[in-house]
Design an enzyme around this catalytic site. Structure first.
Site, PDB file in Angstrom:
ATOM      1  N   LYS A  47       0.801  -1.318   0.114  1.00  0.00           N
ATOM      2  CA  LYS A  47       0.059  -0.021  -0.185  1.00  0.00           C
ATOM      3  C   LYS A  47       0.744   1.414  -0.203  1.00  0.00           C
ATOM      4  O   LYS A  47       0.290   2.416  -0.345  1.00  0.00           O
ATOM      5  CB  LYS A  47      -0.954  -0.228   1.151  1.00  0.00           C
ATOM      6  CG  LYS A  47      -2.134  -0.983   1.031  1.00  0.00           C
ATOM      7  CD  LYS A  47      -3.018  -1.122   0.077  1.00  0.00           C
ATOM      8  CE  LYS A  47      -4.077  -2.072   0.063  1.00  0.00           C
ATOM      9  NZ  LYS A  47      -5.010  -1.930  -1.020  1.00  0.00           N
ATOM     10  N   SER A 278      -3.762 -11.787   4.619  1.00  0.00           N
ATOM     11  CA  SER A 278      -3.980 -11.875   2.958  1.00  0.00           C
ATOM     12  C   SER A 278      -3.012 -12.679   2.101  1.00  0.00           C
ATOM     13  O   SER A 278      -3.362 -13.192   1.277  1.00  0.00           O
ATOM     14  CB  SER A 278      -4.015 -10.274   2.540  1.00  0.00           C
ATOM     15  OG  SER A 278      -2.693  -9.696   2.524  1.00  0.00           O
TER      16      SER A 278
END
Length: 461
Positions: A47, A278
């Protein structure tokens, strides 16, 4: 010899250009599986890329002005990345997060100066407490504030089409047969997917999706379903983000929380890579895809973030046990309700002669509110809890700490044999006590209210 690492002028220059690692100790069938180590970005996640791109795009078009405030809805990693970039550029930040996020992420956000607003994780888009709706209202209520909205921000996908995709293509020397990604906001799968397809229209784009997300039925069957719930953080959706181009996806794999967590733990054991929850989903889907192939293929996925943010969750055996992801031997009696079993040396106990100040340190260290006091032969002599400690310190503030635990422990014990009924716990809890499970041969452990709650919750699954 490795090329010498460069000297950077600031931390934002370190975003991107992450290394690629081939996994060689896991069963990939006929395929070769490569992971791009996005956890090696300065904010420890993929991110970081979109945080830089979205903030710089907002600066260029005037939506973000000097000294401005940024608001975002995030599963944690985008918030951490925005906090990193905002701090370097002189902005303040508020992040709205669902209440299933790890303590490590929350602490990290606050340590970086971000305001953290917690909201519910069990509600869908359109509900007033849905985290994205809360973020939008928060931004609208404050002056000089930008809701950066990664889910509808074109700079999100652009970051991956401009940087991540080209890096993968170059590192793999143009030899990529399949690319596996999840959807949190949709930026990664769209940006990288578009870039790779532009270079080779035959590249397969594979979606890794948590069980409970609406995306797998939509991709594989064209079927719209009601969203469920899942514990994996950062991917899976209850709606299709506007920047997410699902037309790119050839196939989706639904991965359960259990499979994701165990795959991430296997990755650490076999390959030495500490990765987030994830990643467990992505890697599980990638391994399934690889094992199904009849011909050799080169497959790429991501180590999206570091597992250091999940040490209190999926890398904690007790958390895994409490949530039913690690099976324990069953006895068919009250011992099944004990969260920390004494005979397995999972619990924390005290000796009668231990000074009270040491008992206090251990209670704080282990984050427990009561501890059993065991004498010779593991005989239960008493139990001491926070109330006992408080009364001791109030009665003798200067001397209590050096006195033995035996002077302050409660000797009135609620002892149940393993053969007792679950209903026998109720009057003990109503009296604000804990149940000690023991018989003539052994002490087995204690049962608290939360242990009974966890036991009953598992029966509902």
């Amino acid at each position: 010899m490795h090329p010498r690492a460069p000297v950077f002028g600031n931390v934002l220059e370190m975003v991107g250009n992450t290394p690629m690692l081939e996994l060689k100790r896991m069963d990939t069938g006929k395929c070769r599986l490569f992971v791009k180590m996005e956890s090696m970005n300065p904010g420890n996640s993929i991110k970081d890329r979109i945080a830089v791109e979205m903030i710089e795009a907002a600066e260029k078009d005037g939506r973000l002005k000097p000294g401005g405030h940024i608001v975002e809805a995030t599963a944690g990693n985008t918030g951490l990345a925005l906090a990193l970039v905002a701090a370097q550029k002189g902005y303040t930040l508020s992040v709205v997060v669902p209440d299933k996020m790890s303590d490590e992420k929350i602490s990290h956000l606050r340590a970086m100066g971000a305001e953290v607003v917690m909201t519910r994780s069990d509600v869908a888009k359109g509900h007033p407490e849905y985290y994205q709706d809360v973020a939008a209202r928060l931004a609208a209520s404050r002056p000089n504030t930008l809701y950066i909205n990664q889910f509808a921000n074109p700079a999100n996908a652009a970051a991956h089409e401009r940087t991540t995709g080209p890096e993968i293509w170059e590192q793999m020397e143009g030899k990529v047969d399949a690319f596996v990604a999840g959807v949190g906001s949709g930026g990664t799968i769209s940006g990288v997917g578009h870039y790779l397809r532009a270079r080779n229209p035959k590249v397969e784009v594979i979606l890794a999706d948590p069980v409970g997300s609406i995306l797998t039925p939509l991709v594989n069957e064209g079927r719209q379903v009601e969203p469920g719930s899942w514990l994996v953080e950062g991917i899976g959706e209850d709606f299709v983000p506007s920047i997410c181009d699902l037309k790119l996806v050839n196939r989706a794999y639904a991965v359960s929380d259990a499979d994701a967590f165990h795959t991430a733990r296997e990755l650490l054991r076999r390959e030495g890579v500490l990765a987030g929850s994830s990643v467990g989903t992505l890697l599980c889907a990638a391994l399934r895809y690889c094992r199904e192939q009849k011909e050799p293929k080169r497959v790429v996925t991501f180590i999206c973030d570091s597992g250091a943010k999940y040490l209190s969750k999926m890398f904690n055996d007790f958390w895994m046990m409490d949530n039913g992801f690690i099976d324990r031997p069953k006895t068919g009696d009250l011992r099944d309700l004990i969260a920390r079993r004494h005979l397995a040396r999972e619990d924390y106990v005290l000796s009668p002669a231990l000074p009270l100040q040491q008992a206090i340190k251990r209670m704080r260290l282990y984050n427990v509110s009561q501890m059993v006091v065991l004498g010779d032969g593991d005989r239960v002599e008493g139990i001491i809890d926070e109330s006992d400690v408080l009364m001791a310190l109030l009665d003798d503030p200067h001397g209590a700490g050096t006195k033995p635990v035996s002077e302050f422990m409660t000797r009135r014990l609620e002892v149940l044999r393993p053969s007792a009924k679950v209903s026998d716990l109720v009057p003990i809890f109503r009296a604000d006590r804990v149940a000690i499970v023991a018989d003539d041969t052994a002490f087995y452990g204690i049962i608290t209210r939360i242990d009974l709650i966890n036991y009953l919750r598992k029966q509902l699954k």
